[in-house]
Each structure stands twice: as structure tokens, then as C-alpha cells.
Design an enzyme around this catalytic site. Structure first.
Site, PDB file in Angstrom:
ATOM      1  CG  HIS A 178      18.490  -4.922  11.447  1.00 46.29           C
ATOM      2  ND1 HIS A 178      18.878  -3.939  10.571  1.00 46.29           N
ATOM      3  CD2 HIS A 178      19.559  -5.751  11.572  1.00 46.29           C
ATOM      4  CE1 HIS A 178      20.124  -4.176  10.164  1.00 46.29           C
ATOM      5  NE2 HIS A 178      20.558  -5.269  10.772  1.00 46.29           N
ATOM      6  CD  GLU A 305      21.573  -3.719  13.646  1.00 47.15           C
ATOM      7  OE1 GLU A 305      21.697  -4.857  14.155  1.00 47.15           O
ATOM      8  OE2 GLU A 305      22.272  -3.325  12.688  1.00 47.15           O
TER       9      GLU A 305
END
Length: 343
Positions: A178, A305
Site C-alpha cells: 500500500h 496499489e
């Protein structure tokens, strides 16, 4: 190439090791064992150090971080609608940790555990290899899964991240990092950070942010990043439709040689090209390091992501995220730093 390591602190009464990878140009990557976290990716420009990702110096800030700040997500990144899926004729019920849905592997996902680490290097690369094994009793997914995440810094300022999963039963595997980027000079805002995407579609989302299954064209909308476009410009168009942020999944063209995305600063000082072997990229505007600014949606970070499209297990054309028993699968993401907009 140089590698150092130290105990940087403790989380959940466990010592957290920090690995620092440095190449001949002074480019640095630091990785924490807690959450397999990318704490730093920085380069030397002239006589100053430029950070490319958003991080925290306080190790405690990564303890169950609400923004999953530059942490590993898995077994499955993103949302799984209804916190359940069918596999091998059985219905698997997961932990519903966001309303009725499962997100980012649940409370026992990759971001909330301390990984085991080791290092290796060659003349042109420095790597840290993180390993973790999770059982169905912990996260409710089928199969005991062993995952290896390898961070590799190269001599030419490329950061490669690979995820290898091996399970003793069929399971799901769609991990990512992330990563929050801000490649502007002072990292105060991402208004003047531009984004370029390789695709021209995004997923239609339900009110709970799970995909409806429909892919929407982005051309001419606030989601159109077919050419480099600043986040401020995109948000200005979105606001006309009552939207105040990006938290969206885009369809991209997987490639190890052609970027699925690129970001850069409008001043033209630097950019980062993103590569992935999967067809999805979630783009999220946030301010994960300042609660007050986050509340007023004053964004200093753009999360990218790279993964298979979210909730792929419920949509046949989103990508195959089933990991067959005893058949290891590896996925790779890479970030290439480029200075002064030169290849």
C-alpha cells in the site's frame, strides 16, 4: 551496494528490525519487519536527499496503522464482497472487518504481523527477504500459506518487490504494498503531482466501495489519466460531480517493460514509473500522517496499489487470484526513479 540492519523499536512486544539498502548513488530503501513495511525510498539529488514515499520516523506509528501506510496487504488486498467466496465447492466465510465486507486480509493480514527477515546482495543489487506463514485458524482463508516478500534495490535506482505464495490447499492470493507516493520537492501536497495510467477504464463501485462488475470508460472524465495530469486538475473536475477524493480501481495493462502508471512533479524534477504483472491499480488520495489535514481532505499522499482488480473472486474477467495447492505463484511490482524527466 550496502545493507545494514538494526532493531528500530518494538510493536506488540516484538522487536522490529529495520533493514537499510543503499546503492552506489546513495539511493536508500528501508524496510521494517512489522507489516513488511516500506518505510523509505529516497534518492540523492545534488546536495539534498529527496524522499519519494510518505513514511513515519516513529516505529510505533506503524502499529495497526489505519492507513496501512506503505505496508504489505494480503492474503488478498482490497475488498471481498460479503466477506465470503466459493472455492472448491465450499463457501468460505471470512472476517468481516469493514461493514459486511472483508478488506486487506482481515485483522490478521500481512500488515499486522512481524515478518522474519534475511538479506542478500550482489555487485548490483541489495535485497531483504521477508517470510511469514499464516494458518486458516488465524485469518480464516483456506490453506496454510507461506509468503515471501523480497525487496530489491538495484544500482540504477529501481526498487523491485516480489511476492511468492505457496499454500498446502487451494486459496486466494492477491497481495500488494500500500505504497503512498509524494514526489514533489517538499512533500507538503500532491496538488502538483501528476499521474499517468496505461488504461482507459475504471471499475464502477457500489456505495460500500465493492465493485459492481461494470467497467466504465475514463475518457473525458475526472478519472482520465491517459496523459499526465495533476491531481489538483483531476480533483477539480471530480468536484463538479460531488466527488472529493480518489479511492478507485483502474484497469491497467500488465507489463514488466512498459509502465502501468507513472507519477511526477509538475516542476519536472523527477518521476517514478510503476510496473506490475497484474491488471489493477487502486488509486487513493489521503493524508496518512496528519489527522487534522486528513479530516479536511488536504492530501499529501497518493497511494498506488498494484494488484489484480479488487474482488476478483466474484468477477470472472477481473483476473485469477486462486493459488492452487503446492504450486507457488510470484507477483512482481517495480518502481523506477527517473530524474529530470529523462529516460
Amino acid at each position: 551496494m550496502e545493507i545494514t540492519q538494526e532493531v528500530a523499536g518494538t510493536i506488540a512486544e516484538q522487536p522490529v528490525t529495520k533493514y537499510l539498502l543503499t546503492n552506489q548513488q546513495g539511493t536508500r530503501v528501508s524496510v521494517l519487519t512489522w507489516g513488511a513495511t516500506l518505510q523509505e525510498f529516497s534518492v540523492v539529488e545534488g546536495n539534498r536527499r529527496q524522499q519519494l514515499v510518505v513514511g513515519e520516523s516513529d516505529i510505533a506509528a506503524y502499529d495497526h496503522n489505519g492507513y496501512c501506510l506503505c505496508q504489505a496487504l494480503g492474503r488478498v488486498a482490497g475488498r471481498i464482497a460479503g466477506a465470503q467466496f466459493d472455492l472448491d465447492g465450499q463457501t468460505v466465510q471470512l472476517e468481516a472487518n469493514e461493514g459486511k465486507n472483508a478488506i486487506h486480509g482481515g485483522s490478521h493480514g500481512f500488515r499486522n504481523v512481524n515478518w522474519s527477515g534475511e538479506t542478500k546482495k550482489t555487485a548490483d543489487t541489495a535485497s531483504v527477504v521477508l517470510t511469514h506463514t499464516v494458518t486458516p485458524a488465524e485469518d480464516r482463508y483456506p490453506g496454510t500459506l507461506t509468503t515471501r516478500i523480497t525487496y530489491t534495490l538495484t544500482a540504477n535506482n529501481r526498487l523491485e518487490i516480489s511476492f511468492t505464495g505457496n499454500s498446502d490447499a487451494d486459496t486466494l492470493f492477491n497481495p500488494t504494498i500500500h505504497t503512498y507516493f509524494n514526489v514533489t520537492d517538499d512533500q507538503h501536497s500532491i496538488d502538483q503531482q501528476w499521474l499517468l495510467l496505461s488504461g482507459n477504464q475504471r471499475l464502477e463501485l457500489n456505495a460500500d466501495k465493492t465493485p459492481s462488475g461494470k467497467k466504465l470508460p475514463t475518457a473525458g472524465t475526472g478519472y482520465d489519466f491517459s496523459q499526465p495530469r495533476t491531481i489538483a486538475d483531476g480533483l477539480a473536475q471530480l468536484k463538479k460531480d460531488g466527488k472529493v477524493e480518489y479511492d478507485d480501481a483502474f484497469v491497467v495493462k500488465p507489463s514488466a517493460t512498459t509502465p502501468i502508471a507513472a507519477i511526477g512533479d509538475a516542476a519536472g524534477h523527477r518521476r517514478v514509473a510503476v510496473y506490475s504483472d497484474r491488471d489493477g491499480l487502486v488509486v487513493f488520495t489521503a493524508n496518512p500522517t496528519d489527522t487534522k489535514r486528513a479530516e479536511v481532505r488536504d492530501y499529501n499522499a497518493l497511494a498506488l496499489e498494484a494488484q489484480a482488480l479488487p474482488d476478483a473472486i466474484h468477477h470472472a474477467d477481473f483476473g485469477d487470484i486462486v493459488l492452487p495447492a503446492n504450486r507457488p505463484v510470484t507477483h512482481t511490482i517495480a518502481y523506477q526513479y527517473l530524474a529530470d524527466n529523462k529516460d
